[in-house]
Write a protein that holds these residues in place. Structure first.
Motif, PDB file in Angstrom:
ATOM      1  N   LEU A  17       0.838  -1.203   0.000  1.00  0.00           N
ATOM      2  CA  LEU A  17       0.000   0.000   0.000  1.00  0.00           C
ATOM      3  C   LEU A  17       0.872   1.251   0.000  1.00  0.00           C
ATOM      4  O   LEU A  17       0.609   2.196  -0.739  1.00  0.00           O
ATOM      5  N   LEU A  18       1.928   1.256   0.808  1.00  0.00           N
ATOM      6  CA  LEU A  18       2.828   2.401   0.860  1.00  0.00           C
ATOM      7  C   LEU A  18       3.516   2.612  -0.492  1.00  0.00           C
ATOM      8  O   LEU A  18       3.596   3.736  -0.989  1.00  0.00           O
ATOM      9  N   ALA A  19       3.980   1.533  -1.102  1.00  0.00           N
ATOM     10  CA  ALA A  19       4.615   1.647  -2.421  1.00  0.00           C
ATOM     11  C   ALA A  19       3.622   2.156  -3.454  1.00  0.00           C
ATOM     12  O   ALA A  19       3.968   2.975  -4.320  1.00  0.00           O
ATOM     13  N   TRP A  20       2.405   1.718  -3.387  1.00  0.00           N
ATOM     14  CA  TRP A  20       1.372   2.166  -4.328  1.00  0.00           C
ATOM     15  C   TRP A  20       1.081   3.654  -4.145  1.00  0.00           C
ATOM     16  O   TRP A  20       0.961   4.400  -5.111  1.00  0.00           O
ATOM     17  N   LEU A  21       1.002   4.103  -2.886  1.00  0.00           N
ATOM     18  CA  LEU A  21       0.712   5.508  -2.622  1.00  0.00           C
ATOM     19  C   LEU A  21       1.870   6.421  -3.015  1.00  0.00           C
ATOM     20  O   LEU A  21       1.653   7.543  -3.473  1.00  0.00           O
ATOM     21  N   LEU A  22       3.090   5.963  -2.834  1.00  0.00           N
ATOM     22  CA  LEU A  22       4.251   6.784  -3.157  1.00  0.00           C
ATOM     23  C   LEU A  22       4.710   6.615  -4.601  1.00  0.00           C
ATOM     24  O   LEU A  22       5.624   7.303  -5.034  1.00  0.00           O
ATOM     25  N   GLY A  23       4.082   5.732  -5.338  1.00  0.00           N
ATOM     26  CA  GLY A  23       4.498   5.441  -6.708  1.00  0.00           C
ATOM     27  C   GLY A  23       4.174   6.516  -7.711  1.00  0.00           C
ATOM     28  O   GLY A  23       4.614   6.469  -8.842  1.00  0.00           O
ATOM     29  N   GLY A  24       3.410   7.518  -7.365  1.00  0.00           N
ATOM     30  CA  GLY A  24       3.101   8.600  -8.278  1.00  0.00           C
ATOM     31  C   GLY A  24       2.017   8.267  -9.288  1.00  0.00           C
ATOM     32  O   GLY A  24       1.790   9.006 -10.221  1.00  0.00           O
ATOM     33  N   HIS A  25       1.323   7.156  -9.131  1.00  0.00           N
ATOM     34  CA  HIS A  25       0.270   6.780 -10.081  1.00  0.00           C
ATOM     35  C   HIS A  25      -0.876   7.756 -10.071  1.00  0.00           C
ATOM     36  O   HIS A  25      -1.560   7.938 -11.062  1.00  0.00           O
ATOM     37  N   HIS A  26      -1.082   8.421  -8.950  1.00  0.00           N
ATOM     38  CA  HIS A  26      -2.234   9.298  -8.814  1.00  0.00           C
ATOM     39  C   HIS A  26      -1.978  10.703  -9.345  1.00  0.00           C
ATOM     40  O   HIS A  26      -2.887  11.510  -9.404  1.00  0.00           O
TER      41      HIS A  26
END
Length: 99
Positions: A17-26
């Motif tokens: 979840l942390l990697a997904w949030l910090l991944g810049g996808h949003h």
């Protein structure tokens, strides 16, 4: 043993979840420019576009926004301003003599 497996799974889920949030996808793409660059006149006999010394940049600025015959005419005028003809590279810019 069961608690240890659940803790490991919870840790993996938190890391994912942390990697997904910090991944810049949003992050959304930057908005397009509000005012497209001026394309210049495309009427026959129109003056050549101003040149900066970089053919590719000038073509993008003046001719890329145009389509069809207007783009072909703009490209022809830019080629003429740079001294370029079909199947020849753009001549290098004239370098002023050193003082």
């Amino acid at each position: 043993m069961r608690t240890r497996i659940l803790a490991i799974l919870a840790g993996l889920a938190a890391a994912a979840l942390l990697a997904w949030l910090l991944g810049g996808h949003h992050q959304s793409a930057p908005p397009p420019p509000t005012n497209p660059p001026a394309a210049g006149p495309s009427a026959p006999g129109a003056s050549s576009p101003a040149i900066t010394g970089n053919y590719a940049d000038d073509w993008q600025r003046h001719c890329a926004p145009l389509t069809g015959p207007a783009q072909a005419d703009c490209t022809r005028r830019l080629d003429q301003a740079y001294g370029k003809s079909d199947a020849t590279p753009v001549p290098p810019p004239a370098v002023p003599p050193a003082k």
